[in-house]
Design a protein around this motif. Sequence first.
Motif, PDB file in Angstrom:
ATOM      1  N   LEU A 170      15.131  57.541 -15.726  1.00  0.00           N
ATOM      2  CA  LEU A 170      16.028  56.417 -15.973  1.00  0.00           C
ATOM      3  C   LEU A 170      17.159  56.321 -14.952  1.00  0.00           C
ATOM      4  N   ARG A 171      17.175  57.192 -13.980  1.00  0.00           N
ATOM      5  CA  ARG A 171      18.241  57.147 -12.967  1.00  0.00           C
ATOM      6  C   ARG A 171      17.934  56.081 -11.927  1.00  0.00           C
ATOM      7  N   TRP A 172      18.940  55.792 -11.110  1.00  0.00           N
ATOM      8  CA  TRP A 172      18.739  54.868 -10.002  1.00  0.00           C
ATOM      9  C   TRP A 172      19.402  55.423  -8.758  1.00  0.00           C
ATOM     10  N   GLN A 173      18.902  54.985  -7.640  1.00  0.00           N
ATOM     11  CA  GLN A 173      19.446  55.421  -6.362  1.00  0.00           C
ATOM     12  C   GLN A 173      20.625  54.544  -5.958  1.00  0.00           C
ATOM     13  N   ALA A 174      21.551  55.141  -5.235  1.00  0.00           N
ATOM     14  CA  ALA A 174      22.703  54.379  -4.758  1.00  0.00           C
ATOM     15  C   ALA A 174      22.264  53.353  -3.728  1.00  0.00           C
ATOM     16  N   GLY A 175      22.740  52.125  -3.874  1.00  0.00           N
ATOM     17  CA  GLY A 175      22.474  51.092  -2.885  1.00  0.00           C
ATOM     18  C   GLY A 175      23.688  50.875  -2.013  1.00  0.00           C
ATOM     19  N   ASP A 176      23.478  50.304  -0.847  1.00  0.00           N
ATOM     20  CA  ASP A 176      24.584  49.989   0.043  1.00  0.00           C
ATOM     21  C   ASP A 176      25.393  48.851  -0.558  1.00  0.00           C
ATOM     22  N   PRO A 177      26.653  49.065  -0.901  1.00  0.00           N
ATOM     23  CA  PRO A 177      27.438  48.000  -1.534  1.00  0.00           C
ATOM     24  C   PRO A 177      27.765  46.848  -0.586  1.00  0.00           C
ATOM     25  N   HIS A 178      27.459  47.027   0.689  1.00  0.00           N
ATOM     26  CA  HIS A 178      27.769  45.983   1.678  1.00  0.00           C
ATOM     27  C   HIS A 178      26.514  45.390   2.309  1.00  0.00           C
ATOM     28  N   TRP A 179      25.375  45.520   1.632  1.00  0.00           N
ATOM     29  CA  TRP A 179      24.105  45.105   2.242  1.00  0.00           C
ATOM     30  C   TRP A 179      23.896  43.592   2.234  1.00  0.00           C
ATOM     31  N   ALA A 180      24.404  42.901   1.211  1.00  0.00           N
ATOM     32  CA  ALA A 180      23.996  41.519   0.987  1.00  0.00           C
ATOM     33  C   ALA A 180      24.484  40.565   2.080  1.00  0.00           C
TER      34      ALA A 180
END
Length: 264
Positions: A170-180
């Motif tokens: 149920l965990r998730w990996q960190a995404g780049d908060p500045h990707w969009a």
Amino acid sequence: MPLLPHSTAWYDRLATMQQGYSYNWESHFDPWHGEDVYRPMVHQHLHSDMDVLDIACAQGEVALEIAPSCRSVVGYDRIATWIHMAQRAAHERGLTNTTFLCHDSSIEANGGRAHLPAAEAAFDLLICGKGPFHWIEDARRVARPGAVLLMLVPDATPLTAWTEQLPEPLRWQAGDPHWARPAIEQRLRIGQLSLHSWWSFDVPELFPDAEALYSWRTWGSTPDEVPSFAEVAADLERIFTRYAGPRGLEIRRRRHIWKAIVPK
């Protein structure tokens, strides 16, 4: 092996698991969280002699909502069952100015170039709620001079102090908060367009109990890919006991809305 969330195969399977594109968990957002701003913003750009394209329209909720306020709406999605839902709803509402198409506009499906299902200079407004980005590269071809592009973009789910305490599936990996924004601007450059405006929203999503959190984290998964709620309930309850506040367990949910204008 579990499917990658939000991949093409994942969406194909999701369409067999639920009616339309919707969230199946209980949670609460305070106002001004982005998704509640997107639709009013779309309406602010409408007028009665406007032709609109709704990209990745799913079951056509936005297209059906705005149809009475414009001349025509074309909505498309690659999931046939969702398009059939939109077509049926338009017929039931007696709407005669809507067209819903099953179409894959992706680069992979069109010989290396994105392709929107329309002729040149066909639309005054192009909208997209939480869809892919590739369509931006073909937007100028189908847009009229002065047309507006408007899109709602969900950001990566941020890590929390309790992420590592979740059961591993149920965990998730960190995404780049500045990707969009860089990704959007790159697509706009390819399409010979530029960014006009960018709005960001950072509002907590509040989950009332462990079962709601479980429903969110397992959305789109099959029973063989994740443990049952009974198997992980104790772990999730411990997280709630330690980290939840009076209104529930908080996730910082980020959304963006951007706008571009086709040169006249």
